[in-house]
Design an enzyme around this catalytic site. Structure first.
Site, PDB file in Angstrom:
ATOM      1  N   TYR A 107       0.812  -1.218   0.000  1.00 35.36           N
ATOM      2  CA  TYR A 107       0.000   0.000   0.000  1.00 35.36           C
ATOM      3  C   TYR A 107       0.852   1.278   0.000  1.00 35.36           C
ATOM      4  CZ  TYR A 107      -3.633  -3.385   1.159  1.00 35.36           C
ATOM      5  OH  TYR A 107      -4.481  -4.468   1.141  1.00 35.36           O
ATOM      6  N   ASP A 168      -1.101 -10.761   9.052  1.00 31.92           N
ATOM      7  CA  ASP A 168      -0.249 -11.844   8.548  1.00 31.92           C
ATOM      8  C   ASP A 168       1.228 -11.622   8.826  1.00 31.92           C
ATOM      9  OD1 ASP A 168      -1.984 -13.748   7.641  1.00 31.92           O
ATOM     10  OD2 ASP A 168      -2.209 -12.864   5.662  1.00 31.92           O
ATOM     11  N   HIS A 407       5.279  -6.480  -4.142  1.00 32.73           N
ATOM     12  CA  HIS A 407       3.869  -6.698  -4.427  1.00 32.73           C
ATOM     13  C   HIS A 407       3.071  -5.441  -4.158  1.00 32.73           C
ATOM     14  CE1 HIS A 407       1.497  -6.963  -0.644  1.00 32.73           C
ATOM     15  NE2 HIS A 407       2.703  -6.883  -0.166  1.00 32.73           N
ATOM     16  N   TYR A 488     -11.239  -1.149   0.089  1.00 32.66           N
ATOM     17  CA  TYR A 488     -11.272  -0.775   1.516  1.00 32.66           C
ATOM     18  C   TYR A 488     -10.001  -0.031   1.888  1.00 32.66           C
ATOM     19  CZ  TYR A 488      -7.901  -3.873   3.963  1.00 32.66           C
ATOM     20  OH  TYR A 488      -6.764  -4.460   4.471  1.00 32.66           O
ATOM     21  N   ARG A 489      -8.997  -0.037   0.994  1.00 30.58           N
ATOM     22  CA  ARG A 489      -7.669   0.469   1.324  1.00 30.58           C
ATOM     23  C   ARG A 489      -6.885   0.385   0.040  1.00 30.58           C
ATOM     24  NH1 ARG A 489      -4.163  -3.221   5.575  1.00 30.58           N
ATOM     25  NH2 ARG A 489      -2.363  -1.869   5.856  1.00 30.58           N
TER      26      ARG A 489
HETATM   27  C1  LIG Z   1       3.090 -10.409   2.712  1.00 28.09           C
HETATM   28  C2  LIG Z   1       2.233  -9.351   3.320  1.00 28.09           C
HETATM   29  C3  LIG Z   1       1.104  -9.703   4.042  1.00 28.09           C
HETATM   30  C4  LIG Z   1       0.315  -8.730   4.641  1.00 28.09           C
HETATM   31  N1  LIG Z   1      -0.792  -9.117   5.356  1.00 28.09           N
HETATM   32  C5  LIG Z   1      -1.552  -8.182   5.962  1.00 28.09           C
HETATM   33  C6  LIG Z   1      -2.669  -8.555   6.752  1.00 28.09           C
HETATM   34  O1  LIG Z   1      -2.946  -9.722   6.963  1.00 28.09           O
HETATM   35  N2  LIG Z   1      -3.429  -7.577   7.294  1.00 28.09           N
HETATM   36  C7  LIG Z   1      -3.120  -6.266   7.131  1.00 28.09           C
HETATM   37  O2  LIG Z   1      -3.830  -5.434   7.665  1.00 28.09           O
HETATM   38  N3  LIG Z   1      -2.075  -5.885   6.396  1.00 28.09           N
HETATM   39  C8  LIG Z   1      -1.274  -6.794   5.808  1.00 28.09           C
HETATM   40  N4  LIG Z   1      -0.193  -6.393   5.065  1.00 28.09           N
HETATM   41  C9  LIG Z   1       0.082  -4.962   4.874  1.00 28.09           C
HETATM   42  C10 LIG Z   1       1.034  -4.328   5.913  1.00 28.09           C
HETATM   43  O3  LIG Z   1       2.187  -5.094   6.074  1.00 28.09           O
HETATM   44  C11 LIG Z   1       0.440  -4.133   7.284  1.00 28.09           C
HETATM   45  O4  LIG Z   1      -0.838  -3.548   7.231  1.00 28.09           O
HETATM   46  C12 LIG Z   1       1.326  -3.273   8.185  1.00 28.09           C
HETATM   47  O5  LIG Z   1       0.932  -3.439   9.512  1.00 28.09           O
HETATM   48  C13 LIG Z   1       1.256  -1.783   7.845  1.00 28.09           C
HETATM   49  O6  LIG Z   1       2.470  -1.179   8.139  1.00 28.09           O
HETATM   50  P1  LIG Z   1       2.730  -0.394   9.509  1.00 28.09           P
HETATM   51  O7  LIG Z   1       1.988  -1.087  10.545  1.00 28.09           O
HETATM   52  O8  LIG Z   1       4.208  -0.275   9.682  1.00 28.09           O
HETATM   53  O9  LIG Z   1       2.045   0.986   9.257  1.00 28.09           O
HETATM   54  P2  LIG Z   1       2.659   2.334   8.691  1.00 28.09           P
HETATM   55  O10 LIG Z   1       3.313   2.046   7.395  1.00 28.09           O
HETATM   56  O11 LIG Z   1       3.443   3.013   9.710  1.00 28.09           O
HETATM   57  O12 LIG Z   1       1.344   3.169   8.467  1.00 28.09           O
HETATM   58  C14 LIG Z   1       0.285   2.783   7.668  1.00 28.09           C
HETATM   59  C15 LIG Z   1      -0.456   4.023   7.167  1.00 28.09           C
HETATM   60  O13 LIG Z   1      -1.033   4.780   8.219  1.00 28.09           O
HETATM   61  C16 LIG Z   1      -0.530   6.105   8.282  1.00 28.09           C
HETATM   62  N5  LIG Z   1      -0.066   6.331   9.645  1.00 28.09           N
HETATM   63  C17 LIG Z   1       0.780   5.507  10.298  1.00 28.09           C
HETATM   64  N6  LIG Z   1       0.995   5.950  11.526  1.00 28.09           N
HETATM   65  C18 LIG Z   1       0.274   7.079  11.682  1.00 28.09           C
HETATM   66  C19 LIG Z   1       0.077   7.966  12.773  1.00 28.09           C
HETATM   67  N7  LIG Z   1       0.650   7.733  13.934  1.00 28.09           N
HETATM   68  N8  LIG Z   1      -0.740   9.013  12.595  1.00 28.09           N
HETATM   69  C20 LIG Z   1      -1.358   9.207  11.419  1.00 28.09           C
HETATM   70  N9  LIG Z   1      -1.201   8.394  10.357  1.00 28.09           N
HETATM   71  C21 LIG Z   1      -0.404   7.319  10.484  1.00 28.09           C
HETATM   72  C22 LIG Z   1       0.625   6.185   7.326  1.00 28.09           C
HETATM   73  O14 LIG Z   1       0.601   7.392   6.653  1.00 28.09           O
HETATM   74  C23 LIG Z   1       0.409   5.004   6.415  1.00 28.09           C
HETATM   75  O15 LIG Z   1      -0.346   5.416   5.317  1.00 28.09           O
HETATM   76  C24 LIG Z   1       0.649  -7.370   4.476  1.00 28.09           C
HETATM   77  C25 LIG Z   1       1.793  -7.023   3.759  1.00 28.09           C
HETATM   78  C26 LIG Z   1       2.605  -8.001   3.191  1.00 28.09           C
HETATM   79  C27 LIG Z   1       3.835  -7.580   2.485  1.00 28.09           C
END
Ligand SMILES: Cc1cc2nc3c(=O)[nH]c(=O)nc-3n(C[C@H](O)[C@H](O)[C@H](O)COP(=O)(O)OP(=O)(O)OC[C@H]3O[C@@H](n4cnc5c(N)ncnc54)[C@H](O)[C@@H]3O)c2cc1C
Ligand SMILES: Cc1cc2nc3c(=O)[nH]c(=O)nc-3n(C[C@H](O)[C@H](O)[C@H](O)COP(=O)(O)OP(=O)(O)OC[C@H]3O[C@@H](n4cnc5c(N)ncnc54)[C@H](O)[C@@H]3O)c2cc1C
Lengths: 545, 545
Positions: A107, A168, A407, A488-489
């Site tokens: 994303y 995941d 991906h 949804y995203r």
């Molecule tokens: C193989 C694979 C499997 C995955 N499976 C899943 C799954 O099962 N479920 C799922 O949900 N996702 C999944 N993902 C997507 C992703 O890895 C996760 O959602 C991950 O938790 C998001 O990254 P993060 O938590 O570091 O968030 P970040 O990258 O830090 O933030 C996510 C978003 O929120 C915003 N944001 C973050 N922090 C703040 C803040 N404090 N204030 C305001 N805005 C903020 C950012 O601008 C960004 O757009 C997967 C990805 C991969 C590669």
């Protein structure tokens, strides 16, 4: 084969001169300390892996590597420092973009939407678990707390009665994932639904606490999500209206037992009847966690072996190769695999498992795969971890499918209906064919809706592969919207397009979003363009992608 | 003994001359038709009963009968007409106040917050059930759909597999109750948490649909609550930022069996240990619906007999009278009564009931009351209805406690802890003593928090009784805030005070609310003062109560 971004000077935000930038940087350096302001002026090697990913751009970039990059990264250590950064950004009209941990792979990763933004990496220094309440089953965390860290802290305290929910991949931020409305696989999988209380720095620098947190000395900030009067929390999810510095979350009680199960379905045509069977069981909570229905292709890929192990031609595996390869796996010959878990003590689980078995085996040739026959290194046991709230990383393995495997995800929401599942799979397969991309579709069934998650895997170092992935995504988004399905995203680069599909009544919702954006962020400094919402000063200037 | 409000001309809103008012009224009459604009110019008899309540003021007024009254009531028949009313209000700077059905008794009834407002009675003509989806278990309703109407429509369709959730009184509006974050007693009791999708007329007249409703042709408006980008829904709950004209709601699947149970606890001191026992059972979902823990006094009063049947002195019943009277009831001698329900097929219920019994009977002299011994006309069977989603009205009976029985509620939120329950009861009893009011406290245990609902019952025709009720409430709100407890909802006349307790960081949340109010309602026409939020043109003018 790591791609390099040749760079010796930071990529500046449009409209900010190098001298203004340098002056502003030296100012914020005074506030935060030199070690907490990092210019993005080095050639960026982007072959970091998941746990050591870059925070200046998307490790799995689907655009040009240099399209969505930070000019600098800052590391606040406290809410007060976040406030100072926001006030500084207002003063200089400097675009800022907050990440919690920046592992939003699929994303946009850590990339900012506006090129040259200052990325605020909240997670690095704000990573405390502020409380874990063993009686209320709640916690209060900062942005840098990952699912792993939360899990480990609970284990360290010996709180075996408390579970967490994890997506995941366990390396993401609890706050980042929840704000992006991420999903996990225990009964507490809808993270947004179980959050309670936010602390937020507004784009103009004020600090608010939502819900009961607005009551001085409150004793229910993490246990009652609503507070008094309007609920503002939703404004800070998938948005650019605030920076979240603390969040409360409900934790799941240990259900007193759990048991994974797996069913294999022989034919592609089994999908529709299976989805019809899932719906009432899911709504009745007989199926208690997000139902994962995965394709044979993904089941092959999640072994972590490259495609070339199975097939050397272009495009996806031919059907006969899929059939041959999946037959070698514990699931046996099949088109779709269902992963689920039953919770509770044995007789309670058995009650549910019996119903599930009776219903699933109405589909001809449906087969339950006995877990005792599944080798310990099989992916099944990874799903078993995740559905029990134990963080894991195995899911990354299907990224090995191509060299420099990256991906990007297409994530439409649909009713839980056989015909919708079929329509979405058809749409994706047709566009896959047209664009010659590789993709893995999986259905995640929530409660009354399902997300189809189509993962397109590509080699990020090949421009044509990126272009094909993007083209395919754009086409699928359009196809889906025409049929009434919305995402949804989505990935940063697709937010304008996805937002434009939510256009009912002449774009009334976007007009409301813009009204809110202008009221809360008059200088338009915070994460402009996020979710397709542009502040006044960027609107009508062609910044949409 | 009905009190009369002597009146021959409508009470005009401050700042609007009679000629402007008349002109404006004739204009809106042209739009809506004469039969859909009603001036409040007749002496208002306010002894309507629940099902035929006045819509110009609070049937159970705790202020002067004439303090919070409408100048007129209008009856739109469509979203477009609501929009027309809003545009008209903006043109004339006319204060408007929407109600769905106006049965918000205990919290203001149908009264507007600003004296002389035009009440928009949405429910009278917008009362369609737009859909009931028997596969997704969802519905889409208009403001005039009551819990009774929804229940009856589902029965009429023969959908025995679908349950609704109802609050204690079934005559309220599904939308009105949900927007005010009302609570029911099945596992779907948190109405706000199970709503999905709103259609809203903004204070400037635009019509938006939230969630998936923003996608033209969407097929998941009622099944996926979030949509894409920020979630605006919370802005329209307990607020004055929009008028909701449609709302989606998830419906509960028939659990395949249900069984009410009741326990009596002998001593006032049993409350704290009981609450401690409830907490983990509630979080683990062994106790599956809102736990109701009621006082002996309320158990006596809900028979519907006046206080004078039991005691002729002033103030509450003396302890020995309470003890004597409660002993005559099916619950037997006790201080607290627990009402609950177990759901599912017999062996699943038994599993939960056994745990509950084992835990509850750890309290000395705790007694399970066998339902087969309880007469059919006992209130127990009313709770049995409500916990099974069958609308009911019996709860009104305790209003018979005094002549012209009215009530107003104090509803603080607290942790589910014995010490908090004790602190709140102590606080309420002390203030009850001081103000000489009659009150019934009951605890409603949500999931991780509980609402103490203290119903003060008074004779609305006696000014001193009203003053005492208000004084007692104001004192309790202050006491509670000092201990970290805040109200989840409150009466119109107390909104300013309650809002002022949510003052963290120099009132940061209220400043945010005001910023939102000014952005969305620049002319300040919609429900000014609701939840303590005043638009710019009223601020600093002493309109707070
Ligand atoms: C193989 C694979 C499997 C995955 N499976 C899943 C799954 O099962 N479920 C799922 O949900 N996702 C999944 N993902 C997507 C992703 O890895 C996760 O959602 C991950 O938790 C998001 O990254 P993060 O938590 O570091 O968030 P970040 O990258 O830090 O933030 C996510 C978003 O929120 C915003 N944001 C973050 N922090 C703040 C803040 N404090 N204030 C305001 N805005 C903020 C950012 O601008 C960004 O757009 C997967 C990805 C991969 C590669
Ligand atoms: C004996 C007794 C027992 C009760 N038990 C319960 C209980 O168990 N649970 C519970 O929740 N309540 C309870 N109540 C309180 C009340 O009866 C219900 O909450 C009732 O459903 C509220 O009235 P209503 O639905 O007609 O809403 P309304 O009076 O129409 O509206 C409620 C509020 O929402 C606002 N509003 C309404 N419609 C709209 C709209 N379309 N757009 C914008 N704003 C709107 C109004 O301004 C008003 O402030 C009880 C009351 C009594 C007297």
């Amino acid at each position: 084969a790591a791609s390099q971004i040749p760079r010796t000077e930071p990529t500046l935000p449009q409209g900010i001169s190098r001298s203004t930038f340098n002056k502003a940087i030296s100012e914020i350096t005074q506030t935060l300390g030199a070690e907490n302001v990092e210019l993005n002026d080095k050639p960026a090697v982007d072959n970091g892996w998941y746990m050591e990913h870059p925070n200046t751009h998307d490790m799995m970039h689907v655009t040009d590597a240099d399209a969505l990059v930070a000019s600098a990264v800052v590391y606040p250590s406290s809410t007060a420092e976040v406030q100072a950064i926001v006030l500084w950004a207002n003063k200089h009209r400097m675009p800022i973009f907050p990440i919690s941990m920046g592992r939003n792979l699929g994303y946009g990763g850590a990339a900012p939407r506006v090129r040259g933004s200052i990325v605020i990496d909240l997670g690095k220094r704000m990573s405390q678990i502020l409380s874990i309440d063993p009686d209320d089953y709640t916690c209060l965390v900062e942005p840098g707390v990952s699912f792993y860290a939360l899990y480990e802290a609970i284990q360290a305290k010996g709180y075996t009665h408390i579970w967490i929910d994890t997506p995941d991949l366990g390396g993401g931020s609890v706050i980042g994932n929840t704000l992006d409305r991420g999903v996990g696989y225990t009964p507490y999988g809808d993270h947004w639904a179980v959050h309670s209380g936010l602390e937020v720095v507004l784009p103009t620098g004020e600090i608010v606490r939502t819900g009961m947190g607005a009551l001085p000395g409150s004793n229910t900030w993490q246990s009652f999500p609503y507070g008094f009067g309007p609920i503002q929390d939703g404004l800070f999810s998938q948005s650019n209206l605030g920076i979240v510095t603390k969040m409360g979350l409900a934790l799941m009680p240990n259900p007193g037992g759990h048991e994974s199960f797996m069913y294999a379905f022989a034919s592609p045509a089994d999908l529709a009847p299976l989805i019809e069977i899932i719906r009432p069981l899911r709504i009745a909570n007989i199926l208690e966690n997000v139902a994962q229905v995965r394709s044979a292709e993904q089941t092959i890929a999640v072994q972590g072996r490259p495609k070339t192990d199975f097939y050397s031609g272009p495009g996806m595996l031919p059907d006969e190769v899929v059939a041959r390869e999946v037959a070698k796996l514990p699931c046996g010959p099949c088109a779709w695999v269902y992963y689920g878990m039953a919770y509770g003590p044995p007789h309670i689980r058995q009650y549910k498992l019996d119903i599930i078995h009776r219903e699933f085996t109405q589909i001809p040739n449906a087969r339950r795969v006995d877990p005792s026959t599944i080798p310990r290194d099989n992916y099944f046991w990874s799903r078993n971890n995740i559905a029990a709230g134990v963080p894991d990383l195995e899911e990354l393995l299907w990224c090995n499918w191509t060299p420099n495997g990256s991906h990007v995800a297409f994530s439409p929401v649909s009713p839980i209906r056989g015909r919708d599942a079929e329509a979405l799979v058809k749409l994706a397969r047709e566009r896959r064919q047209e664009y010659g991309v590789e993709m893995f579709p999986a259905f995640c069934v929530g409660l009354r809706e399902m997300h189809l998650i189509v993962e397109i895997v590509f080699d990020k170092t090949i421009p044509e592969a990126r272009t094909a992935a993007m083209g395919c995504l754009r086409a699928m988004i359009e196809d889906a919207a025409a049929l009434g399905y919305g995402e949804y995203r989505t990935h940063l680069a697709l937010m304008d397009q996805v937002a434009s599909t939510y256009s009912w009544n002449d774009g009334a919702l976007m007009k409301l979003n813009e009204r809110l954006k202008d009221a809360l962020d008059p200088n338009g400094i915070l994460a402009a363009g996020k979710s397709g919402i542009w502040p006044k000063r960027y609107r009508g200037r062609g910044w949409e992608m």
